[in-house]
Structures are given as C-alpha cells and as structure tokens.
Scaffold this motif. Structure first.
Motif, PDB file in Angstrom:
ATOM      1  N   TYR A 107       0.826  -1.212   0.000  1.00  0.00           N
ATOM      2  CA  TYR A 107       0.000   0.000   0.000  1.00  0.00           C
ATOM      3  C   TYR A 107       0.864   1.269   0.000  1.00  0.00           C
ATOM      4  N   LYS A 108       2.134   1.143   0.381  1.00  0.00           N
ATOM      5  CA  LYS A 108       3.009   2.309   0.415  1.00  0.00           C
ATOM      6  C   LYS A 108       3.574   2.663  -0.971  1.00  0.00           C
ATOM      7  N   ARG A 109       3.383   1.796  -1.942  1.00  0.00           N
ATOM      8  CA  ARG A 109       3.730   2.047  -3.349  1.00  0.00           C
ATOM      9  C   ARG A 109       5.143   2.615  -3.528  1.00  0.00           C
ATOM     10  N   SER A 110       6.132   1.830  -3.111  1.00  0.00           N
ATOM     11  CA  SER A 110       7.518   2.315  -3.209  1.00  0.00           C
ATOM     12  C   SER A 110       7.965   2.512  -4.652  1.00  0.00           C
ATOM     13  N   THR A 111       7.222   1.983  -5.615  1.00  0.00           N
ATOM     14  CA  THR A 111       7.640   2.136  -7.019  1.00  0.00           C
ATOM     15  C   THR A 111       6.890   3.261  -7.742  1.00  0.00           C
ATOM     16  N   LEU A 112       6.046   3.999  -7.031  1.00  0.00           N
ATOM     17  CA  LEU A 112       5.254   5.037  -7.708  1.00  0.00           C
ATOM     18  C   LEU A 112       6.132   6.085  -8.390  1.00  0.00           C
ATOM     19  N   MET A 113       7.262   6.405  -7.776  1.00  0.00           N
ATOM     20  CA  MET A 113       8.193   7.402  -8.327  1.00  0.00           C
ATOM     21  C   MET A 113       8.630   7.035  -9.748  1.00  0.00           C
ATOM     22  N   PHE A 114       8.621   5.710 -10.053  1.00  0.00           N
ATOM     23  CA  PHE A 114       9.145   5.240 -11.345  1.00  0.00           C
ATOM     24  C   PHE A 114       8.016   4.867 -12.311  1.00  0.00           C
ATOM     25  N   ASN A 115       6.812   5.302 -12.004  1.00  0.00           N
ATOM     26  CA  ASN A 115       5.655   4.925 -12.806  1.00  0.00           C
ATOM     27  C   ASN A 115       5.837   5.341 -14.267  1.00  0.00           C
ATOM     28  N   ASP A 116       6.441   6.502 -14.480  1.00  0.00           N
ATOM     29  CA  ASP A 116       6.794   6.941 -15.837  1.00  0.00           C
ATOM     30  C   ASP A 116       8.271   7.315 -15.797  1.00  0.00           C
ATOM     31  N   LEU A 117       9.119   6.315 -15.999  1.00  0.00           N
ATOM     32  CA  LEU A 117      10.563   6.490 -15.807  1.00  0.00           C
ATOM     33  C   LEU A 117      11.136   7.560 -16.741  1.00  0.00           C
ATOM     34  N   ASP A 118      10.639   7.560 -17.985  1.00  0.00           N
ATOM     35  CA  ASP A 118      11.175   8.538 -18.938  1.00  0.00           C
ATOM     36  C   ASP A 118      10.878   9.968 -18.494  1.00  0.00           C
ATOM     37  N   ARG A 119       9.681  10.150 -17.940  1.00  0.00           N
ATOM     38  CA  ARG A 119       9.336  11.494 -17.480  1.00  0.00           C
ATOM     39  C   ARG A 119      10.229  11.903 -16.299  1.00  0.00           C
ATOM     40  N   LEU A 120      10.480  10.974 -15.406  1.00  0.00           N
ATOM     41  CA  LEU A 120      11.339  11.270 -14.256  1.00  0.00           C
ATOM     42  C   LEU A 120      12.748  11.645 -14.726  1.00  0.00           C
ATOM     43  N   ILE A 121      13.248  10.887 -15.704  1.00  0.00           N
ATOM     44  CA  ILE A 121      14.593  11.170 -16.226  1.00  0.00           C
ATOM     45  C   ILE A 121      14.633  12.549 -16.880  1.00  0.00           C
ATOM     46  N   LYS A 122      13.574  12.873 -17.620  1.00  0.00           N
ATOM     47  CA  LYS A 122      13.515  14.174 -18.275  1.00  0.00           C
ATOM     48  C   LYS A 122      13.546  15.311 -17.247  1.00  0.00           C
ATOM     49  N   ILE A 123      12.808  15.112 -16.161  1.00  0.00           N
ATOM     50  CA  ILE A 123      12.783  16.146 -15.105  1.00  0.00           C
ATOM     51  C   ILE A 123      14.189  16.324 -14.535  1.00  0.00           C
ATOM     52  N   ALA A 124      14.884  15.190 -14.323  1.00  0.00           N
ATOM     53  CA  ALA A 124      16.230  15.269 -13.753  1.00  0.00           C
ATOM     54  C   ALA A 124      17.203  15.940 -14.721  1.00  0.00           C
ATOM     55  N   GLU A 125      16.984  15.697 -16.021  1.00  0.00           N
ATOM     56  CA  GLU A 125      17.912  16.268 -17.007  1.00  0.00           C
ATOM     57  C   GLU A 125      17.689  17.753 -17.229  1.00  0.00           C
TER      58      GLU A 125
ATOM     59  N   VAL B  14       9.425  11.818   0.709  1.00  0.00           N
ATOM     60  CA  VAL B  14       8.244  11.533  -0.109  1.00  0.00           C
ATOM     61  C   VAL B  14       7.492  10.335   0.460  1.00  0.00           C
ATOM     62  N   ASN B  15       6.168  10.439   0.537  1.00  0.00           N
ATOM     63  CA  ASN B  15       5.351   9.279   0.931  1.00  0.00           C
ATOM     64  C   ASN B  15       4.166   9.174  -0.008  1.00  0.00           C
ATOM     65  N   THR B  16       3.942   7.961  -0.525  1.00  0.00           N
ATOM     66  CA  THR B  16       2.964   7.786  -1.599  1.00  0.00           C
ATOM     67  C   THR B  16       1.957   6.668  -1.324  1.00  0.00           C
ATOM     68  N   PRO B  17       1.367   6.604  -0.117  1.00  0.00           N
ATOM     69  CA  PRO B  17       0.445   5.504   0.179  1.00  0.00           C
ATOM     70  C   PRO B  17      -0.846   5.576  -0.649  1.00  0.00           C
ATOM     71  N   ILE B  18      -1.512   4.437  -0.755  1.00  0.00           N
ATOM     72  CA  ILE B  18      -2.873   4.426  -1.293  1.00  0.00           C
ATOM     73  C   ILE B  18      -3.794   4.866  -0.166  1.00  0.00           C
ATOM     74  N   ARG B  19      -4.527   5.944  -0.367  1.00  0.00           N
ATOM     75  CA  ARG B  19      -5.413   6.412   0.699  1.00  0.00           C
ATOM     76  C   ARG B  19      -6.578   5.459   0.924  1.00  0.00           C
ATOM     77  N   PRO B  20      -7.081   5.292   2.099  1.00  0.00           N
ATOM     78  CA  PRO B  20      -6.609   5.878   3.356  1.00  0.00           C
ATOM     79  C   PRO B  20      -5.814   4.856   4.164  1.00  0.00           C
ATOM     80  N   HIS B  21      -4.862   4.181   3.529  1.00  0.00           N
ATOM     81  CA  HIS B  21      -4.199   3.062   4.196  1.00  0.00           C
ATOM     82  C   HIS B  21      -3.077   3.441   5.147  1.00  0.00           C
ATOM     83  N   GLU B  22      -2.593   4.673   5.065  1.00  0.00           N
ATOM     84  CA  GLU B  22      -1.547   5.103   5.997  1.00  0.00           C
ATOM     85  C   GLU B  22      -2.243   5.672   7.236  1.00  0.00           C
TER      86      GLU B  22
END
Ligand SMILES: *Cc1c(COP(=O)(O)O)cnc(C)c1O
Length: 580
Positions: free
Chosen positions: A379-397, A462-470
């Motif tokens: 429920y904490k969705r530790s992979t949410l940050m990488f949901n759109d990896l290309d977009r994340l990389i673009k932001i970093a670049e 950063v915290n990305t839980p599925i509400r209202p599970h946290e």
C-alpha cells in the motif's frame, strides 16, 4: 518474590502492552513504525514523569537482518544478539498453562529508559527460552511476526495473559489502566476477566459471573490499521485447539465476534476508550467499527531521539527548553537561515558518506536528494516514483540533477513487497544506462539507525500511500524535525501537517477517486508527483534557496512542535488515561 526496589523506583499505574517496541537500533525488538512509535511513546512517558510500565516480547532472533543480492532479491537472516548486552534478567518466573494445556514458564528482561528529568520507565521483555520448557515452547519468543497463525496466537497468549501475570508477580498493586497498543495484546482482557470472575453464589446468575464492565474500566485500546486484512483474526477452530483458558467459548465469542476471534473486536469491546492514530484514521476506524466510539490521537515522534546532532546544537543555542517541551520548537523561526542550512548540510554529508561506504554509488551533497524509506508494504507504493521512468529522467535532465535514496524491508512472506524491492533494483539499472543526472541507491537492512540517517540527510521526504491506508506514518515527522520538507499524498498525519507551500506540498488532493482502479490511480498520483517536483519543488530548491530555507524553518516550528510524542502523551492523559 519481592521487588528489588532499585529496579522499580515507583509504583506504576499504567501498563503499556505492545508486540514490538523500538527503543534503540541494537535492541532488535521492532519491525517498523508500530514498534518505533511504541518506543518513542515510552520515552516521552519518561520525559513527562508518567507512572508507566511496558510489556513486550523478547525476540531472540529479532525481526530479521536483510541482505539484498545483485538482482534485488531479499534474503532474511536471524539477528544475532545477546540480550545480556542490553537488558537485565529479572529473577521472577511465571507459569502460563493456557497454551495447549502445557506448562510454559516465562521470564522477563528489564530495560530502563531515563527521561530528561531522570524519571525511568521500565520496559519488560517476556521470554520463554527456559530450560524447563519443552523444546517447541522455548522458541515461542524467537522471532517477531515469524511463523504461521498458530505461532502468532501462542505469542499473543504469552504477551496478553503472561504479561498481566508477570505484572502481578512483580507485585504492582495500583495498575488502573492497561493500554493495548494494537490488538496483538487483546487476550489480556481475558486474563482480567478470569482474575475477576465472580461465583454464582455472589451473582445468583450464571450470565453475570464475568464482569465485563470492570475489565472495560481498566482498558484502553489503540488501533493502527485502516485495512480489515491487517487486523489479527483467528478461527475458533484454532482457538479451541491452542487456547486452554477457563472461560467458556460462548463468553469469548460474546466479546471477540461470532465467526472468528477478532483481536480488534475483543479489544474494542473490553475497553473504556479507543482511538485511531490520526484525525482521518479516527474517521476511517469509526466506519470500520460503526458500533464503537473511536476517538483519535495523532501520533508523534520522540524529539530528542530523532533530532540530528547538528540540529540539537542549534536548538540548544536558540530554543533552550526544547528537550523538556518540544512545543517550544515553534521558536525555530528565530534561527538564522544560514545556520539552518549549515546544520542541514552536515546531516546530508553524513548520509552521503554512509552511501559511499555501504554501496557502490557516490552521491553529491550539492545535488537535490529525495528520501523514501519504510517497510516495503504494497500500500506504500515504493515504485510510484518510477511509474513513468522517462518522465522522471527528463525532469532530472532539466535541472542540475536528482538523487534518490531508498530503503526498506519486506515481510518475509510478503511476495509483492519483495517484488517491489526487485523492481526498484531493475529501475536502478535502467537509469544507469540512460542518464547520469538521476541517481538511485537502495540501502539494505533498514533499521532505526538508517532511518535516522536518511530522514535527516535528504532534502525532500516523499510518501505515496494508497489512501486511506496510511493510518498515521511517522517517518515524515522525523524529516520535518530536521528541516527536511515533505511531499506526500494527503493521508495519515500529512492531512494535518501539510500547509501547501509553507510546511511542504501535497501530491494530489483529498478527492477519494473511487472510480479509479489501482493502475489508473498510480498514473493519476504519479502525474501529480512529477508535476509538483517539476513546477514547485525543484525550482524552489535550485533557484530560490532563501525561500527553501524559510520553509525548512516553518517545517520545524509548525510541524515538529506539534507532531511529537510529548504532545501525543498529553492527549492520552486527557482523553484516555484520566479517570475523572
Ligand atoms: C520511523 C520508522 C518507521 C515508520 O516509517 P513510516 O514511513 O511512517 O512507515 C519504520 N521503520 C523505522 C526503522 C523507523 O525508524
């Protein structure tokens, strides 16, 4: 056996029961947030001179030590530790015959935590590893959340029934409140029922020999889990097989539910006060258990434990009374900005040093760094940050760069949680091939020490839980205390802690999004995450450092002054412990 007065310097009135208690890193009696919260709570009880004693179990093999192989696969090892190094063995021994009718002896180990004014809280860890016990029973207190259902039920008999009995053996006469921190210890209510059983000659009525009202007046219950599957439930088939107690099944069913023994139902039915652990979690709990009054008390952290050395120095210099009462952290607004930044950079350098020492990755303290470390529960969705990896990389670049520090253990039987750790390692490899503007490291074996380093040493939490599970979450409070800003889903404590653009930022809003499935929700939430990073967080960090430091001070003065276990305990005294 009489009390050694040097061990117990006061007569406790409140007994706090918790399946896990995290007091220090090398006392491996905790797995995550619940245990660390219990430890922080007891430390604040000490600071406030409260007459509290605590009961938990000693785990001879701890929770587990996590190793992660090159493919991201988690391997679990028993923790090797010697209880004598941290605890004092008490001379008392009690007998528990309720486990399948066998004689199981239980001993206790004492830990004492000394508060700011010198008051010491005793914490007792129960242990069945005694020669007089059968081999099988000697291992009952080996591992936290280990084994199958039957093992768990037996452990809960030890903590609940054995716990009350151990306190009686210690001779405490004035215990008026038993605080059940989560349902694992709910069986203590049965022991209290049994202790206060009346005879038919007294009551002239077989139905009233069990004094529910009396037990209720002695118990307080805190629920931590907004998901039904998270509550301990045992079939009556198993209960009849394992639990041999002189209370008829009919009576137990009356308190714990008809179909199964639900430990939350049992705790709620036999407590005078019950609460959830954040404002929103109170609402969720009431809708889960509509026949009960459930209040709320928002969790906190123990300020002295979680403040970085560099910030302790600053607080000592500018906020004299912060250790006695963290409410005074409101004065953090007075600390000069350059000194806040200096203190922050010291913690950040300490983290980067540890990253270089324990992983092949090198990180740069001048680069914006995000932290994500907690139990790898799905429920904490530790992979949410990488949901759109290309977009994340673009932001970093499009900026000087982003560094990501991840950590967390998955429960040994949580295959999805383990899979997420593996996926993060796969993302790491992909990122390495595509860019050097984005760096990701997964630090193995998350524990209190790593938690301290990471919550204090990054720029953004950063915290990305599925509400209202946290239910609440507390790691973000550790970050806030050390001037690390939060960017999180509006769930748990962050609903109360987020003042947009002042103490941090929200990912998305409070809309329930019932219409979305998990995949749609991930796309929606990650879109908000990326947009917030791109439009708000990164520009502020890289182009308006002065404003960033202002927010760091707001985070300390507004959030750390409130989200601490001292304020939390003051509310427990008013709402839960006070007897009128
Ligand atoms: C504070 C802490 C937690 C709680 O983190 P959440 O993000 O609130 O779940 C878990 N584990 C350790 C070791 C901690 O120190």
């Amino acid at each position: 056996m009489t009390l050694d007065t040097s061990d117990f310097t006061f007569d406790p009135k409140i007994a706090y029961f918790s399946m896990e208690i995290g007091l220090e890193n090398d006392l491996p009696t905790y797995s995550g947030g619940l245990g660390v919260l219990a430890g922080d709570t007891l430390k604040s009880c000490a600071d406030l001179n409260l007459p509290v004693v605590a009961i938990s179990l000693l785990y001879n093999k701890g929770y587990f030590r996590q190793e992660i192989d090159s493919e991201g696969k988690q391997k679990e090892h028993p923790v090797e530790w010697d209880p004598h190094s941290k605890l004092k063995l008490l001379p008392h021994k009690i007998l528990v015959k309720e486990i399948q009718g066998r004689e199981v002896y239980v001993r206790g180990w004492l830990y004492k935590y000394k508060g700011v004014q010198g008051h010491e809280i005793p914490v007792i860890f129960l242990d069945t590893n005694l020669e007089e016990n059968q081999e099988e029973d000697r291992h009952l207190t080996d591992s936290l959340y280990g084994g199958e259902e039957e093992y768990r039920l037996k452990q809960e008999i030890i903590i609940g029934i054995g716990g009350v009995r151990f306190l009686r053996a210690l001779g405490f006469k004035n215990l008026h409140t038993f605080h059940l921190n989560e349902g694992h210890s709910s069986l203590l209510t049965l022991e209290l029922l049994r202790e206060n059983q009346r005879t038919v000659y007294e009551t002239w009525d077989e139905d009233t020999i069990w004094d529910f009202e009396l037990v209720k007046n002695h118990c307080v219950f805190t629920t931590h889990t907004p998901v039904a599957a998270g509550h301990d439930v045992f079939s009556y088939e198993l209960v009849e097989k394992v639990l041999k107690i002189d209370i008829p099944l009919k009576t137990i069913k009356q308190c714990a539910g008809d179909k199964n023994l639900n430990m939350t139902t049992l705790g709620l039915n036999l407590s005078r006060f019950a609460n959830g652990v954040a404002l929103m979690h109170g609402n969720v709990s009431r809708s889960m258990f509509p026949n009960h009054q459930i209040d709320y008390i928002t969790n906190g952290i123990h300020t002295i434990t979680w403040a970085q050395d560099s910030f302790k120095e600053l607080f000592n210099k500018y906020i004299k009374y912060w250790e006695q009462d963290p409410k005074y952290l409101r004065q953090a607004e007075m600390i000069p900005c350059d000194e806040v930044w200096q203190a922050h950079m010291e913690s950040k350098q300490a983290l980067m040093k540890e990253v270089s020492a324990s992983t092949p990755v090198n990180m740069d303290p001048e680069i914006f760094t995000i932290g994500f470390a907690r139990r790898s529960a799905t429920y904490k969705r530790s992979t949410l940050m990488f949901n759109d990896l290309d977009r994340l990389i673009k932001i970093a670049e499009n900026c000087p760069g982003i560094q990501l520090v991840y950590s967390g253990k998955a429960h040994p039987r949580d295959t999805d949680g383990k899979m997420n750790i593996q996926r993060i390692h796969e993302f790491q490899k992909k990122i390495e091939q595509k860019t050097d503007k984005l760096k990701l490291v997964y630090m193995p074996n998350y524990n209190m020490d790593l938690g301290f380093l990471i919550t204090g040493g990054v720029d953004l939490w950063v915290n990305t839980p599925i509400r209202p599970h946290e239910a609440s979450g507390t790691s973000g409070m550790k970050a806030a205390l050390n001037g690390v800003l939060n960017l999180s889903i509006l769930d748990g404590w962050w609903v109360e802690g987020c003042i947009e653009g002042v103490t941090g930022w929200a990912i998305g809003d409070l809309d329930p999004h019932h219409e979305m499935d998990l995949e749609q929700l991930a796309a929606h939430d990650s879109d908000h995450l990326y947009t917030a990073l791109e439009k708000k967080v990164l520009p502020l960090y890289y182009d308006n450092r002065k404003e960033w430091i202002e927010m760091q001070r707001h985070s300390i003065s507004i959030n750390a002054s409130f989200f601490n276990t001292q304020r939390q305990m003051e509310q427990y005294i008013c709402k839960a412990y006070f007897l009128g």
